[in-house]
Enzyme design. Sequence first.
Site, short mmCIF file in Angstrom:
data_model
loop_
_atom_site.label_atom_id
_atom_site.label_comp_id
_atom_site.label_asym_id
_atom_site.label_seq_id
_atom_site.Cartn_x
_atom_site.Cartn_y
_atom_site.Cartn_z
N ASP A 6 -51.91 -9.26 -0.51
CA ASP A 6 -52.06 -10.54 -0.26
C ASP A 6 -53.22 -11.07 0.74
OD1 ASP A 6 -51.75 -9.79 2.33
OD2 ASP A 6 -49.93 -10.70 2.60
N SER A 7 -53.39 -12.26 0.92
CA SER A 7 -54.67 -12.73 1.61
C SER A 7 -54.82 -12.53 3.14
CB SER A 7 -55.20 -14.13 1.07
OG SER A 7 -54.14 -14.88 1.76
N GLY A 8 -53.69 -12.56 3.60
CA GLY A 8 -53.49 -12.68 5.15
C GLY A 8 -52.89 -13.99 5.55
N GLY A 9 -53.40 -14.98 4.57
CA GLY A 9 -52.76 -16.20 4.89
C GLY A 9 -51.38 -16.39 5.34
N PHE A 10 -50.53 -16.15 4.47
CA PHE A 10 -49.11 -15.92 4.95
C PHE A 10 -48.79 -15.47 6.36
CE2 PHE A 10 -44.47 -15.00 5.02
CZ PHE A 10 -44.17 -15.99 4.68
N HIS B 1 -31.96 3.09 -3.70
CA HIS B 1 -31.03 2.31 -4.64
C HIS B 1 -31.46 0.86 -4.86
CE1 HIS B 1 -27.62 0.59 -6.55
NE2 HIS B 1 -27.52 -0.12 -5.71
N CYS C 234 -27.25 7.20 -6.17
CA CYS C 234 -26.37 7.04 -6.83
C CYS C 234 -25.76 8.39 -7.47
CB CYS C 234 -26.10 5.84 -7.75
SG CYS C 234 -26.21 4.00 -6.87
N ASP D 50 -55.37 -18.73 1.42
CA ASP D 50 -54.70 -20.12 1.47
C ASP D 50 -54.03 -20.59 2.59
OD1 ASP D 50 -52.67 -18.42 1.17
OD2 ASP D 50 -51.55 -19.68 -0.37
N CYS E 220 -30.12 5.83 -9.92
CA CYS E 220 -30.88 6.11 -9.03
C CYS E 220 -30.36 7.59 -8.19
CB CYS E 220 -31.01 5.32 -8.00
SG CYS E 220 -29.70 5.15 -6.70
N ASP F 211 -42.36 -10.52 -6.15
CA ASP F 211 -42.45 -9.52 -4.79
C ASP F 211 -41.39 -10.17 -3.76
OD1 ASP F 211 -44.25 -11.55 -3.60
OD2 ASP F 211 -43.90 -10.25 -1.92
N CYS G 229 -25.55 2.91 -11.93
CA CYS G 229 -26.87 2.96 -11.63
C CYS G 229 -27.39 4.50 -11.65
CB CYS G 229 -27.13 2.65 -9.98
SG CYS G 229 -28.59 2.98 -9.40
N GLY H 160 -46.00 -20.81 -1.18
CA GLY H 160 -45.33 -21.96 -0.37
C GLY H 160 -43.92 -22.14 -0.79
ZN LIG Z 1 -28.19 3.51 -7.30
#
Ligand SMILES: [Zn+2]
Length: 383
Positions: A98-102, A347, A321, A152, A318, A278, A316, A228
């Site tokens: 990201d740009s750092g704006g947030f 998970h 699990c 931004d 993963c 994200d 799941c 935004g």
């Molecule tokens: Zn899992």
Amino acid sequence: MLNFELLKTDPADGAYPGSHARRGTLTLNHGVVQTPIFMPVGTYGTVKGVMPQSLHEMGAQIILGNTFHLWMRPGLDVMQQFGGLHKFESWHKPILTDSGGFQVWSLGEMRKISEEGVKFASPVNGDKLFLTPEISMQIQTILNSDIVMQFDECTPYDTKGHITTEAEARISMELSLRWSKRCVDEFNKLQNPNALFGIVQGGMFENLRQESLDALVELDLPGYAVGGVSVGEPKEEMLRIMAHTPHRLPAHKPRYLMGVGTPEDLVEGVAAGVDMFDCVMPTRNARNGHMFTRFGDLKIRNARYKTDEAPVDATCSCYTCRNFSRAYMHHLDRCGEMLGPMLSSIHNLHYYLNLMQEVRDALDAGKFGAFVLQFRQDRQRGV
Ligand SMILES: [Zn+2]
């Protein structure tokens, strides 16, 4: 470089009327990303508590880095020494920064915005700092991220109870547009070999969103984001903007909805024509014992799991699990053991990444609408 190939658009043939869902392939300097995709957030050069090896195993294709925080620590000299973020954090697939704006925006009253940029005091040591579109481009060039976000101004939803008016949102959106042009100029001057994305702003006003979008499309950038949103607005406002903006962006370029959201938001976002997401939710919630599963959310702290031998999610695959019970996860949480958040993060991220894999499979098979109906039904069933 960036090459986006649109493989398929959902026919929206009744099962999900009005769907704009699409399937694509995004080729970047450090690899290929299948879209729609969820991107785990690695703020300080690490996806909190999760080793890169685990990210590979769960199918992560691209992760985020944070320009502002990496600028503060370790600083640009270290980043330059390592030739960028990939080698430093040992993640060799694509990275978006990201740009750092947030983050500057999140400092609230500690910052001062002008036409030139944003003045603020470092939250680390109090040093007076100045972030401009040009400096953001310079930092992201040193980080060598595959996708660079424009600097931004993130329009707030409300400031101390004052809901941003249309006039205020316009001033903010127009400033972001002027900054986008400065970003393009600096990005080109630096001969950055990666891809710069523009960010549509405009607050909760569709007409402003459209103006922002039209002006950004004229810059002919390789990709576009909707920013935004997820800034404290009511859910229905977020859904209104999500339904309005993404599908109006150019069809042959990737579309990124910033900072969203729950599993339901992601699926509805795909239907709204979004390719990239994200969110800190899977990792942040994991650290608070909040687990996402196919059949709804699960709070591992709940006493009912004390003796539960079942895995967090029986469907799941993963690492967590496959190897551990809810009772063990409950125990780790009660004892404050650091393995708890680590296993929970694995998970939750796996759940998000696998959800996007299922979305891609459904789109490939031409069954996206049916998939969404089943997804909603499953999630409401309860664990
Ligand atoms: Zn899992």
